[in-house]
Motif scaffolding. Sequence first.
Motif, PDB file in Angstrom:
ATOM      1  N   SER A  20       4.655 -20.095 -12.059  1.00 58.20           N
ATOM      2  CA  SER A  20       4.550 -18.552 -11.666  1.00 58.20           C
ATOM      3  C   SER A  20       5.962 -18.237 -12.242  1.00 58.20           C
ATOM      4  O   SER A  20       7.212 -18.239 -12.053  1.00 58.20           O
ATOM      5  CB  SER A  20       4.601 -17.814 -11.157  1.00 58.20           C
ATOM      6  OG  SER A  20       4.610 -18.591 -10.337  1.00 58.20           O
TER       7      SER A  20
ATOM      8  N   GLU B  50      -3.290 -14.477  -4.786  1.00 58.83           N
ATOM      9  CA  GLU B  50      -1.990 -13.251  -4.454  1.00 58.83           C
ATOM     10  C   GLU B  50      -1.603 -13.050  -3.073  1.00 58.83           C
ATOM     11  O   GLU B  50      -2.504 -13.380  -3.226  1.00 58.83           O
ATOM     12  CB  GLU B  50      -2.036 -12.715  -5.476  1.00 58.83           C
ATOM     13  CG  GLU B  50      -1.308 -11.539  -5.316  1.00 58.83           C
ATOM     14  CD  GLU B  50      -1.018 -10.301  -6.232  1.00 58.83           C
ATOM     15  OE1 GLU B  50       0.222  -9.901  -6.465  1.00 58.83           O
ATOM     16  OE2 GLU B  50      -2.191 -10.072  -6.721  1.00 58.83           O
TER      17      GLU B  50
ATOM     18  N   PHE C 122       1.896 -16.894  -4.921  1.00 59.79           N
ATOM     19  CA  PHE C 122       0.080 -17.414  -4.895  1.00 59.79           C
ATOM     20  C   PHE C 122       0.570 -18.954  -3.848  1.00 59.79           C
ATOM     21  O   PHE C 122       1.693 -19.298  -3.717  1.00 59.79           O
ATOM     22  CB  PHE C 122      -0.262 -18.061  -6.369  1.00 59.79           C
ATOM     23  CG  PHE C 122       0.032 -16.596  -7.212  1.00 59.79           C
ATOM     24  CD1 PHE C 122      -1.105 -16.182  -7.792  1.00 59.79           C
ATOM     25  CD2 PHE C 122       0.827 -15.951  -7.820  1.00 59.79           C
ATOM     26  CE1 PHE C 122      -0.721 -14.885  -8.570  1.00 59.79           C
ATOM     27  CE2 PHE C 122       0.897 -15.264  -8.776  1.00 59.79           C
ATOM     28  CZ  PHE C 122      -0.514 -14.387  -8.830  1.00 59.79           C
TER      29      PHE C 122
END
Length: 616
Positions: free
Chosen positions: A103, A131, A54
């Motif tokens: 993440s 993303e 990301f």
Amino acid sequence: MKNILTLVLLALLPMAASAKMKSPNGLLSMKAQGNSLVMLYKGTPMLHIAQWGFQGDSPSTIQAAMSRASTTRVEADYQMIAGKRLHCTNRANEYRLALSPRSVLVVRLYDDGLAFRYELSGLQGGALPRELTAYRIAEGQKRWMQQWSDAYEGFFPQATTARQKPVPTFGQPAVSAEGYNCRWGFPALIEPADGLFVLLTEANVERMHSAACLWNDTDAELFRVVPDDNPSIVSGSWHTPWRIAIAGTLDRVVESTLVTDVSQECRLADVSWIHPGVVSWIYWAHNHGSNDYDIIRQYVDMAVSLQLPYVLIDAEWDEMKNGHTIEEAIAYARERGVKPMIWYNSSVGWVDGAPGPKYRLNKPEDREREFAWCEQLGVAGVKIDFFSGDTWRNMDYCLDLLESAARHHLLVNFHGATIPRGWQRTYPHLLTTEAVYGAEWYNNVATFTTRAAAHNATLPFTRNVVGPMDYTPCAFSDSQHPHITTHAHELALTVLFESGLQHLADRPESFLAQPREVQQFLGQLPTTWDETRLLSGYPGHHAVMARRRGNTWYVAGINGTDAQISVSLPAAGGWAQGAGMLFADADPWSIQPLDRLPATITLQPRGGFVWVGTNR
């Protein structure tokens, strides 16, 4: 919950920390290449994930993340109500790769493909981060990709380059600085090596998700996974849908259930009211809806003659002519043992100039009242049309519609909508979805006439892999524009194309003029299958598929070319055993009982065949 749709056995079995990233059968594996990931099938590179993570993260290298990965085994066993296979099993090795403090990349290697998603934590109530996932698809690789549009209605042309000029479509196409199309819809089929294929898509779109597509606007070979508009404000944890890559030989791709394997199990406590079946359908012949009571009666009577369980009363029923009402049309069908379904405009896509009824489903209170009225009248299902793309609002609206329809025991058919992304498992009353360039287009433009055969021979390897497809097949006569496929080709589509509600496109007088054997075939046609096997085929050239229902095998094949071809079929398999009936090309039919399925079938240009045989 003891419903058969929700008996899912999920075992998370610890594995050795030193286990390599590979599928349980060892055929698929993942390796780091620089700071990218590469999926391999039997050692052959299949998919290059060139970017991941990301925007705003400062991730460790992929090698470091892999070295610290935790590993578990996933095993599942579940039942579907409709689909290419009713009893589904799967197994995967799952790897959790910590990319950054917030993440985790969850990678599952199944025996038939790859699924991965991101799990985020510690979100502080702001907008979702962007993303970065991107696949590298090299120029020169064969691919079958559809230019993105709201309704996913377009061809999947074979190409070896992404540098393709945009074609007219719904809405404005996305065009690169060089003038090439740069936005592509799922699924996308790639042939990275001769005889080996990867099909890219996604699954398990939930609330607070938008659906994604592929963009290659910055680099012709770099296809970014880009979710559509999603203004969700999220605190705490969140995850993406599963990114899917079904991989292997073409039969493994076609027969895969990976899209539903990774999707949420059935949410309905009672599924006893859900009955797939064949539907008598009005629109194709008249290029119009169902505001003529006398025409509706003709299609109900046809359903009675052919012993079809359903009739669809299409658009414009709110403006019924002949001094009759929709209530009378519904009653006419029900009195004759035919279950009616009715059409609605979603009122979020095409509204101005579009047919009605409109604005009846948008507000929760209106939707509940309308669906309660349907249930009270004995309506069996609803066809909801004209959505406006893959945004978060569209996805949530679809989920609202599915949940409300389930409360009122209504089957659902989404039209002018996004492709299936696993909802057919979570909400099994969603029996079909359009999202295909189908027989309806004989009404709209002449292009379909000359390209339909090759397109039909491409869909089993692309669009229909990911879920039910309301193509509306089987037209022996002509609509606004003629077709040049044979009768046997058209009949074969009813088996070749999987759809829990199979809408037959032709007019009553055409169906009722066919030989008795063809009428009996349509009246006995299954729309759910215990087993599906690809016997032969190549996208755009030909497709031969065997589907089993109980002890009966249906083998269907079509020729997508303008030349006569001969197709050799495997000798082993239940489809080759026992006597049956062969429907083949002639002028217009060759229908003959045979002791067994022939080992070689000759297909006329744009022709086809169907074999129906029962093992005793």
